[in-house]
Write a protein that holds these residues in place. Structure first.
Motif, PDB file in Angstrom:
ATOM      1  N   TRP A  15      46.709 -47.762 -19.482  1.00 34.02           N
ATOM      2  CA  TRP A  15      45.280 -48.093 -19.441  1.00 34.02           C
ATOM      3  C   TRP A  15      44.515 -47.318 -18.392  1.00 34.02           C
ATOM      4  CZ3 TRP A  15      43.730 -50.657 -14.890  1.00 34.02           C
ATOM      5  CH2 TRP A  15      44.761 -51.134 -14.098  1.00 34.02           C
ATOM      6  N   SER A  16      45.254 -46.543 -17.544  1.00 34.23           N
ATOM      7  CA  SER A  16      44.571 -45.693 -16.556  1.00 34.23           C
ATOM      8  C   SER A  16      45.571 -44.707 -15.970  1.00 34.23           C
ATOM      9  CB  SER A  16      43.945 -46.530 -15.451  1.00 34.23           C
ATOM     10  OG  SER A  16      43.338 -45.690 -14.476  1.00 34.23           O
ATOM     11  N   PRO A  17      45.223 -43.430 -15.891  1.00 30.96           N
ATOM     12  CA  PRO A  17      46.126 -42.468 -15.248  1.00 30.96           C
ATOM     13  C   PRO A  17      46.169 -42.617 -13.730  1.00 30.96           C
ATOM     14  CG  PRO A  17      44.108 -41.396 -15.960  1.00 30.96           C
ATOM     15  CD  PRO A  17      44.058 -42.785 -16.492  1.00 30.96           C
ATOM     16  N   GLN A  18      45.274 -43.411 -13.129  1.00 29.86           N
ATOM     17  CA  GLN A  18      45.266 -43.596 -11.676  1.00 29.86           C
ATOM     18  C   GLN A  18      46.218 -44.701 -11.227  1.00 29.86           C
ATOM     19  OE1 GLN A  18      41.929 -43.328 -13.270  1.00 29.86           O
ATOM     20  NE2 GLN A  18      42.335 -41.145 -12.889  1.00 29.86           N
ATOM     21  N   VAL A  19      46.956 -45.320 -12.163  1.00 25.30           N
ATOM     22  CA  VAL A  19      47.850 -46.416 -11.801  1.00 25.30           C
ATOM     23  C   VAL A  19      48.968 -45.930 -10.892  1.00 25.30           C
ATOM     24  CG1 VAL A  19      49.600 -47.980 -12.732  1.00 25.30           C
ATOM     25  CG2 VAL A  19      47.350 -47.886 -13.765  1.00 25.30           C
ATOM     26  N   GLY A  35      49.212 -55.119  -0.552  1.00 20.41           N
ATOM     27  CA  GLY A  35      48.152 -54.742  -1.468  1.00 20.41           C
ATOM     28  C   GLY A  35      46.972 -54.209  -0.684  1.00 20.41           C
ATOM     29  N   ARG A  36      46.345 -53.148  -1.170  1.00 17.74           N
ATOM     30  CA  ARG A  36      45.215 -52.562  -0.455  1.00 17.74           C
ATOM     31  C   ARG A  36      43.990 -53.454  -0.592  1.00 17.74           C
ATOM     32  NH1 ARG A  36      44.835 -46.190  -0.835  1.00 17.74           N
ATOM     33  NH2 ARG A  36      43.692 -46.695   1.061  1.00 17.74           N
ATOM     34  N   PRO A  37      42.990 -53.303   0.286  1.00 20.48           N
ATOM     35  CA  PRO A  37      41.759 -54.088   0.139  1.00 20.48           C
ATOM     36  C   PRO A  37      41.131 -53.864  -1.227  1.00 20.48           C
ATOM     37  CG  PRO A  37      41.837 -52.965   2.265  1.00 20.48           C
ATOM     38  CD  PRO A  37      42.994 -52.456   1.465  1.00 20.48           C
ATOM     39  N   ASP A  38      40.420 -54.895  -1.716  1.00 16.95           N
ATOM     40  CA  ASP A  38      39.877 -54.845  -3.076  1.00 16.95           C
ATOM     41  C   ASP A  38      38.929 -53.679  -3.269  1.00 16.95           C
ATOM     42  OD1 ASP A  38      41.337 -57.043  -3.685  1.00 16.95           O
ATOM     43  OD2 ASP A  38      39.695 -58.485  -3.437  1.00 16.95           O
ATOM     44  N   ASP A  39      38.055 -53.416  -2.303  1.00 15.40           N
ATOM     45  CA  ASP A  39      37.104 -52.334  -2.496  1.00 15.40           C
ATOM     46  C   ASP A  39      37.810 -50.989  -2.638  1.00 15.40           C
ATOM     47  OD1 ASP A  39      38.035 -52.377   0.054  1.00 15.40           O
ATOM     48  OD2 ASP A  39      36.118 -51.920   1.013  1.00 15.40           O
ATOM     49  N   THR A  40      38.944 -50.828  -1.950  1.00 15.47           N
ATOM     50  CA  THR A  40      39.700 -49.585  -2.067  1.00 15.47           C
ATOM     51  C   THR A  40      40.355 -49.476  -3.433  1.00 15.47           C
ATOM     52  OG1 THR A  40      40.139 -49.730   0.305  1.00 15.47           O
ATOM     53  CG2 THR A  40      41.459 -48.162  -0.969  1.00 15.47           C
ATOM     54  N   VAL A  41      40.842 -50.591  -3.970  1.00 13.74           N
ATOM     55  CA  VAL A  41      41.491 -50.584  -5.291  1.00 13.74           C
ATOM     56  C   VAL A  41      40.485 -50.240  -6.373  1.00 13.74           C
ATOM     57  CG1 VAL A  41      42.632 -52.018  -7.007  1.00 13.74           C
ATOM     58  CG2 VAL A  41      43.298 -52.186  -4.614  1.00 13.74           C
ATOM     59  N   TYR A  42      39.324 -50.867  -6.370  1.00 18.12           N
ATOM     60  CA  TYR A  42      38.341 -50.667  -7.429  1.00 18.12           C
ATOM     61  C   TYR A  42      37.769 -49.254  -7.422  1.00 18.12           C
ATOM     62  CZ  TYR A  42      38.573 -55.732  -7.916  1.00 18.12           C
ATOM     63  OH  TYR A  42      38.999 -57.020  -8.109  1.00 18.12           O
ATOM     64  N   THR A  43      37.506 -48.736  -6.236  1.00 16.31           N
ATOM     65  CA  THR A  43      36.925 -47.399  -6.171  1.00 16.31           C
ATOM     66  C   THR A  43      37.937 -46.299  -6.481  1.00 16.31           C
ATOM     67  OG1 THR A  43      37.386 -47.343  -3.779  1.00 16.31           O
ATOM     68  CG2 THR A  43      35.191 -48.101  -4.492  1.00 16.31           C
ATOM     69  N   HIS A  44      39.226 -46.665  -6.559  1.00 19.21           N
ATOM     70  CA  HIS A  44      40.244 -45.655  -6.840  1.00 19.21           C
ATOM     71  C   HIS A  44      40.244 -45.238  -8.312  1.00 19.21           C
ATOM     72  CE1 HIS A  44      43.971 -43.450  -6.192  1.00 19.21           C
ATOM     73  NE2 HIS A  44      44.444 -44.007  -7.297  1.00 19.21           N
ATOM     74  N   PHE A  45      39.777 -46.102  -9.200  1.00 17.57           N
ATOM     75  CA  PHE A  45      39.874 -45.838 -10.640  1.00 17.57           C
ATOM     76  C   PHE A  45      38.717 -44.957 -11.102  1.00 17.57           C
ATOM     77  CE2 PHE A  45      42.477 -49.656 -10.339  1.00 17.57           C
ATOM     78  CZ  PHE A  45      43.554 -49.306 -11.137  1.00 17.57           C
ATOM     79  N   ILE A  46      39.080 -43.938 -11.864  1.00 18.94           N
ATOM     80  CA  ILE A  46      38.109 -43.037 -12.487  1.00 18.94           C
ATOM     81  C   ILE A  46      38.075 -43.228 -14.006  1.00 18.94           C
ATOM     82  CG2 ILE A  46      37.503 -40.608 -12.848  1.00 18.94           C
ATOM     83  CD1 ILE A  46      38.824 -39.971 -10.197  1.00 18.94           C
ATOM     84  N   PHE A  68      33.803 -51.152 -10.151  1.00 17.19           N
ATOM     85  CA  PHE A  68      34.450 -49.842 -10.290  1.00 17.19           C
ATOM     86  C   PHE A  68      33.368 -48.764 -10.174  1.00 17.19           C
ATOM     87  CE2 PHE A  68      37.028 -52.990 -12.365  1.00 17.19           C
ATOM     88  CZ  PHE A  68      38.322 -52.635 -12.051  1.00 17.19           C
ATOM     89  N   SER A  69      32.913 -48.562  -8.970  1.00 19.50           N
ATOM     90  CA  SER A  69      31.754 -47.693  -8.742  1.00 19.50           C
ATOM     91  C   SER A  69      32.056 -46.220  -9.004  1.00 19.50           C
ATOM     92  CB  SER A  69      31.245 -47.868  -7.313  1.00 19.50           C
ATOM     93  OG  SER A  69      32.289 -47.588  -6.375  1.00 19.50           O
ATOM     94  N   SER A  70      33.328 -45.825  -8.944  1.00 17.28           N
ATOM     95  CA  SER A  70      33.698 -44.418  -9.176  1.00 17.28           C
ATOM     96  C   SER A  70      34.061 -44.137 -10.633  1.00 17.28           C
ATOM     97  CB  SER A  70      34.874 -44.030  -8.273  1.00 17.28           C
ATOM     98  OG  SER A  70      34.562 -44.227  -6.916  1.00 17.28           O
ATOM     99  N   LEU A  71      33.907 -45.125 -11.491  1.00 14.85           N
ATOM    100  CA  LEU A  71      34.344 -44.987 -12.883  1.00 14.85           C
ATOM    101  C   LEU A  71      33.502 -43.954 -13.616  1.00 14.85           C
ATOM    102  CD1 LEU A  71      36.417 -46.266 -14.835  1.00 14.85           C
ATOM    103  CD2 LEU A  71      34.594 -47.787 -15.610  1.00 14.85           C
ATOM    104  N   ARG A  72      34.186 -43.019 -14.276  1.00 13.73           N
ATOM    105  CA  ARG A  72      33.513 -41.964 -15.043  1.00 13.73           C
ATOM    106  C   ARG A  72      33.839 -42.019 -16.539  1.00 13.73           C
ATOM    107  NH1 ARG A  72      31.489 -37.814 -11.934  1.00 13.73           N
ATOM    108  NH2 ARG A  72      31.738 -36.341 -13.658  1.00 13.73           N
ATOM    109  N   GLU A  73      34.959 -42.629 -16.884  1.00 15.73           N
ATOM    110  CA  GLU A  73      35.355 -42.704 -18.303  1.00 15.73           C
ATOM    111  C   GLU A  73      35.783 -44.133 -18.626  1.00 15.73           C
ATOM    112  OE1 GLU A  73      38.674 -40.817 -21.419  1.00 15.73           O
ATOM    113  OE2 GLU A  73      38.421 -39.990 -19.397  1.00 15.73           O
ATOM    114  N   LEU A  74      35.164 -44.718 -19.663  1.00 13.69           N
ATOM    115  CA  LEU A  74      35.458 -46.082 -20.081  1.00 13.69           C
ATOM    116  C   LEU A  74      35.686 -46.104 -21.586  1.00 13.69           C
ATOM    117  CD1 LEU A  74      35.676 -49.128 -19.481  1.00 13.69           C
ATOM    118  CD2 LEU A  74      33.197 -49.277 -19.811  1.00 13.69           C
ATOM    119  N   VAL A  75      36.892 -46.514 -21.974  1.00 15.31           N
ATOM    120  CA  VAL A  75      37.256 -46.598 -23.394  1.00 15.31           C
ATOM    121  C   VAL A  75      37.526 -48.058 -23.719  1.00 15.31           C
ATOM    122  CG1 VAL A  75      38.883 -45.864 -25.157  1.00 15.31           C
ATOM    123  CG2 VAL A  75      38.246 -44.282 -23.326  1.00 15.31           C
ATOM    124  N   LEU A  76      36.727 -48.603 -24.633  1.00 13.81           N
ATOM    125  CA  LEU A  76      36.841 -50.013 -25.042  1.00 13.81           C
ATOM    126  C   LEU A  76      37.005 -50.120 -26.551  1.00 13.81           C
ATOM    127  CD1 LEU A  76      34.020 -51.539 -22.780  1.00 13.81           C
ATOM    128  CD2 LEU A  76      36.478 -51.586 -22.369  1.00 13.81           C
TER     129      LEU A  76
END
Length: 623
Positions: A79-83, A96-107, A126-134
């Motif tokens: 579901w994500s190559p950043q896993v 576990g890393r802080p939540d803000d660090t986890v969410y911003t890691h996903f592109i 997920f402020s850094s998100l650039r691609e979303l497939v639903l």
């Protein structure tokens, strides 16, 4: 059905990463790295190494456990190559890393077939998100204000989107790809929202397998997208029109790919000028159905006895029928002119039948497929070719042209395919009695052979018919029969029809970009009525053999075995092999040919700009 939010699905996926468990996070398995500044940033004090007596692992060794192909702790998140990179970053850190660090890691996030029905505001984390497939979810509405501002790719393929109002209320101007295929889109309001005012940087647009059918209006809207280079319209009703894809290519000169096919300079040259012929673009489809040669029908007179009575005279004829859309009442009608073909208007039109259109045999109502969101219920009419007398090869060479105005209905029909049937018509004809020779009331022609006449009159009539044949004496029987048939009036009975076979023809290729389906329909091996009767009589005769006959055959068989044993082995073996070869050749030569029909369904298409001016390609709307 319960509501499933996107945030709940994403939280479940994050928990599956086990960021707080071995070998991620920081626990008794982690060896101190001696960097107190980093530990203070994580909010932890330095632990005394080996306080609990357990063996500590180096950070690099723990990372190897996450990346080694044979490691049970390796986790590849589809579901994500950043896993994988996120889990490596969590090694040696806190639980576990802080939540803000986890969410911003996903592109990139790919949440496919998870039953998501609502895209909530939790996605904004997920402020850094650039691609979303639903894709393949149950999303019926998506508010663009809940999408991250950095988003560049949005894929909503195969959902339940019925309009684009929510997606266009606060559009993301930086969006470069928008995938909306296999949704319930296609209204005129949706077309007006696919313009450059909403998507100024859109490079790729996927509208496949939707219900867009206004070709000219659709192209005019897409022409306002300044950056559009890739367009997918496959599976839409508008692709069934003669003007597609020529009008689209000439109206969008910056387009590089159309329906996954590269636009070549030759395509540009062939369709040059179509963009200036907007008045010729009509939302109509022309379907040509052609029935060619039919083979494999056995001779119906084969196996007939030589001493069969002269009357009744039996004639056989054959036709091929197929099902097509029924006409629906409407204010407009479609008129198609094609040389060498009969016209059958299957589009919505007036209820009046033209003189050149044949009456349909029957009307069948076909419900839509519940599993297909684009399927619609429709009724079909059976159309038949002209009847042909029996021959080893019957060439019907028959073409029907159907003009269809309801493109969505045509698309649904093509997805379901049609049924083709071969029909045999048998007619018994009886001689008409001469009223001058039969006393009493005149015979009723509706009954076979005038059965209401008395026996004396029928005898006189038949003797008169037999008179010329008895005088000629030595003339051939077939010539006498032809002479009688030419001089004697025959009264036919009601025709007896039976279906020799039926086959389903798939037409899905016409909705996937193809414009012609050619198939040789195989309806299996056929058998005549006389052949069936002969087989049945032979079976009865064989079953009537007495026990004595069977005993005689057994005795003869034993005597034959003794003679064959006394004969030389070499000769007997060669004789048996030769007999087996003869029987094999006879079996191959006598193998019946299966009945087959050449069948073709073709969509009328403009292959160049010059085809628009040809009369046989023009559609004219009337009254």
């Amino acid at each position: 059905m319960a509501t499933v939010t996107l945030s709940s699905v994403l939280d479940k996926q994050l928990r599956s990463l086990c960021l707080k468990d071995f070998p991620c996070g920081r626990g008794t398995w982690t060896k101190s790295i001696g960097n107190k500044h980093e530990e203070r940033n994580w909010g932890y004090a330095e632990e005394d190494e080996g306080r609990d007596g357990t063996e500590k692992e180096e950070k690099e060794n723990l990372k190897d456990l996450l990346t080694c192909p044979m490691s049970p702790w390796r986790h590849e998140g589809p579901w994500s190559p950043q896993v994988s990179t996120l889990r490596e970053l969590c090694v040696g850190g806190p639980e576990g890393r802080p939540d803000d660090t986890v969410y911003t890691h996903f592109i990139t996030l790919r949440i496919v077939d998870k039953g998501v029905s609502v895209v909530d505001e939790g996605l904004l984390r997920f402020s850094s998100l650039r691609e979303l497939v639903l894709s393949a979810n149950r999303i019926s509405d998506l508010h663009s204000g809940r999408l991250p501002s950095a988003l560049r790719v949005l894929e909503l393929y195969s959902n339940q989107m019925s309009d684009l109002k929510g997606l266009s209320c606060h559009p993301r101007p930086g969006l470069q790809h928008l995938g909306l295929g296999a949704n319930r889109l296609g209204s005129p309001a949706d077309v007006q929202l696919l313009t450059g005012a909403f998507w100024p940087q859109l490079v790729s647009l996927d509208l496949s397998w939707s219900d867009f059918q206004g070709h000219r209006v659709m192209v005019e809207a897409l022409a306002t997208l300044p950056c559009l280079r890739t367009l997918v319209l496959q599976g839409n009703p508008l692709t069934l029109t003669p003007s597609f894809p020529g009008f689209t290519l000439d109206s969008l000169p910056r387009l590089l790919y159309l329906d996954a096919a590269r636009v070549t300079p030759d395509d540009r040259h062939r369709f040059r000028g179509l963009a200036n012929m907007r008045d010729m673009i009509l939302d109509q489809a022309v379907v040509m159905v052609t029935v060619g040669k039919m083979r494999g029908v056995p001779d119906p007179l084969m196996g007939q006895c030589d001493n069969a009575p002269e009357f009744p005279v039996v004639t056989y004829s054959y036709s091929v029928g197929y099902e097509f859309l029924n006409r629906q009442p409407s204010a407009a009608d479609v008129q198609v002119s094609v040389e060498g073909a009969s016209v059958v208007d299957a589009a919505p039109g007036s209820a009046e039948q033209r003189p050149d259109a044949r009456e349909p045999d029957h009307v069948i109502s076909t419900p839509g497929n519940a599993g297909n969101p684009h399927s619609r219920s429709h009724s079909v009419v059976k159309h038949s070719t002209p009847k042909a007398v029996w021959a080893e090869t019957m060439d019907f060479c028959h073409t029907d042209v159907h003009g269809v105005a309801d493109l969505c209905l045509l698309k649904s029909f093509l997805l379901g395919g049609l049924s083709l049937t071969v029909e045999e018509e048998k007619v018994l004809s009886w001689p008409a009695p001469d009223p001058n020779l039969i006393p009493g009331p005149k015979p009723n022609p509706d009954k076979k052979g005038g059965k209401d006449c008395d026996e004396n009159g029928l005898f006189l009539f038949l003797s008169q018919c037999a008179g010329p044949a008895s005088k000629t004496g030595s003339g051939p029987k077939s010539k006498d029969k032809k002479k009688k048939e030419s001089t004697v009036d025959m009264i036919p009975d009601a025709p007896i029809r039976r279906a020799l076979g039926s086959v389903h023809v798939s037409l899905q290729d016409l909705t996937m970009g193809g414009h012609r389906v050619t198939v040789l329909c195989d309806l299996g091996v056929q058998q005549t009525e006389n052949g069936a009767r002969t087989t049945a009589s032979r079976e009865k005769e064989s079953s009537k053999k007495t026990k004595d006959e069977k005993k005689k055959e057994e005795k003869k068989g034993k005597a034959g075995d003794q003679k064959s044993a006394a004969a030389p082995k070499g000769k007997g073996k060669g004789r048996k092999e030769s007999e087996m070869d003869v029987h094999t050749e006879d079996a191959v030569s006598n193998q019946p040919e299966p009945m087959s029909v050449e069948f073709k369904v073709q969509l009328e298409k403009w292959l160049s700009a010059s085809d628009v001016h040809q009369p046989q390609h023009n559609l004219v709307l009337t009254g």
